[in-house]
Design a protein around this motif. Structure first.
Motif, PDB file in Angstrom:
ATOM      1  N   UNK A   1       0.843  -1.205   0.000  1.00 11.92           N
ATOM      2  CA  UNK A   1       0.000   0.000   0.000  1.00 11.92           C
ATOM      3  C   UNK A   1       0.881   1.260   0.000  1.00 11.92           C
ATOM      4  N   UNK A   2       2.118   1.118   0.507  1.00 13.82           N
ATOM      5  CA  UNK A   2       3.007   2.281   0.641  1.00 13.82           C
ATOM      6  C   UNK A   2       4.116   2.355  -0.402  1.00 13.82           C
ATOM      7  N   UNK A   3       4.613   1.189  -0.818  1.00 13.59           N
ATOM      8  CA  UNK A   3       5.796   1.212  -1.676  1.00 13.59           C
ATOM      9  C   UNK A   3       5.740   0.154  -2.771  1.00 13.59           C
ATOM     10  N   UNK A   4       6.118   0.577  -3.974  1.00 14.04           N
ATOM     11  CA  UNK A   4       6.256  -0.315  -5.123  1.00 14.04           C
ATOM     12  C   UNK A   4       7.744  -0.657  -5.224  1.00 14.04           C
ATOM     13  N   UNK A   5       8.113  -1.933  -5.044  1.00 14.48           N
ATOM     14  CA  UNK A   5       9.527  -2.315  -4.963  1.00 14.48           C
ATOM     15  C   UNK A   5      10.399  -1.793  -6.104  1.00 14.48           C
ATOM     16  N   UNK A   6       9.899  -1.827  -7.342  1.00 14.46           N
ATOM     17  CA  UNK A   6      10.685  -1.339  -8.480  1.00 14.46           C
ATOM     18  C   UNK A   6      11.017   0.148  -8.331  1.00 14.46           C
ATOM     19  N   UNK A   7      10.077   0.923  -7.763  1.00 10.26           N
ATOM     20  CA  UNK A   7      10.329   2.353  -7.555  1.00 10.26           C
ATOM     21  C   UNK A   7      11.417   2.549  -6.506  1.00 10.26           C
TER      22      UNK A   7
ATOM     23  N   UNK B   1      16.928   4.036  -5.041  1.00 11.79           N
ATOM     24  CA  UNK B   1      18.199   3.734  -4.353  1.00 11.79           C
ATOM     25  C   UNK B   1      19.352   3.674  -5.354  1.00 11.79           C
ATOM     26  N   UNK B   2      19.085   3.142  -6.558  1.00 12.28           N
ATOM     27  CA  UNK B   2      20.115   3.045  -7.593  1.00 12.28           C
ATOM     28  C   UNK B   2      20.356   4.370  -8.331  1.00 12.28           C
TER      29      UNK B   2
ATOM     30  N   UNK C   1      22.253   6.938  -4.514  1.00 11.25           N
ATOM     31  CA  UNK C   1      23.678   6.580  -4.374  1.00 11.25           C
ATOM     32  C   UNK C   1      24.418   7.561  -3.464  1.00 11.25           C
ATOM     33  N   UNK C   2      24.086   8.858  -3.555  1.00 10.63           N
ATOM     34  CA  UNK C   2      24.718   9.856  -2.672  1.00 10.63           C
ATOM     35  C   UNK C   2      24.442   9.502  -1.217  1.00 10.63           C
TER      36      UNK C   2
ATOM     37  N   UNK D   1      16.538   8.603   2.905  1.00 12.92           N
ATOM     38  CA  UNK D   1      15.343   9.414   2.671  1.00 12.92           C
ATOM     39  C   UNK D   1      14.806   9.087   1.282  1.00 12.92           C
ATOM     40  N   UNK D   2      13.790   8.217   1.234  1.00 19.08           N
ATOM     41  CA  UNK D   2      13.218   7.779  -0.038  1.00 19.08           C
ATOM     42  C   UNK D   2      11.849   8.436  -0.192  1.00 19.08           C
TER      43      UNK D   2
END
Length: 177
Positions: free
Chosen positions: A82-88, A93-94, A99-100, A123-124
């Motif tokens: 409900x909160x996060x789509x893994x591919x996003x 992160x990539x 990366x920073x 912080x995503x």
């Protein structure tokens, strides 16, 4: 133990921010260990430790059929759908912004490392899952477009090289007369 062994995903299976399921190793595990390491569709695998700073924090989403487990050099993350789509999350992160952050929180002690706490500190940005999926659709169409352009550029390069070789060979034939 589970049969002849279950495929285990390792650092070498994360290539270009995607999972590469070729060249798999297999391992026999006690049932309890197997159940604890078993991957589910949508799990994010992150490289936890590596001799290469560029590899630490690199991740890919597991979308596989059948039973797979992951090696100790990887961290598995599962998200509330409900909160996060893994591919996003993987894409972010990539990305250069991700990366920073990874570089800022990872440590180097003999090997480069990142742990679960350090990953939690990233912080995503999480717009709605609908928006996350739209972003990933745009990323996918962009990647497809880039692939087509690269293929076209490769064909153009071959054509130009062939023309130049023909001109050079033709010129050499002329100079021999």
């Amino acid at each position: 133990s589970i049969g002849q062994g279950v495929p285990v995903l390792r650092i070498s299976n994360i290539k270009d921010r995607m999972l590469d399921l070729s060249n798999l190793k297999h391992v026999s595990l006690p049932k309890k260990t197997f159940e604890g390491l078993l991957l589910k569709n949508g799990d994010l695998l992150i490289i936890r430790t590596s001799g290469s700073r560029d590899l630490v924090g690199t991740c890919a989403v597991f979308r596989g059929e059948g039973h797979f487990v992951f090696a100790s050099y990887l961290i598995r993350l599962r998200f509330d759908p409900i909160k996060a789509y893994p591919e996003f999350v993987s894409w972010f992160i990539n990305s250069s912004l991700g990366r920073q952050q990874v570089d800022a929180v990872s440590r180097q002690i003999m090997m480069n490392n990142i742990n679960s706490e350090e990953l939690r500190s990233l912080q995503i940005p999480l717009p709605s899952v609908v928006v996350q999926k739209k972003i990933m659709e745009r990323v996918a169409s962009g990647r497809d477009e880039i692939s087509r352009e690269l293929e076209s550029a490769g064909k153009l390069t071959q054509s130009i090289n062939a023309d130049i070789e023909a001109l050079i060979l033709g010129a050499e034939k002329l100079s021999q007369k």
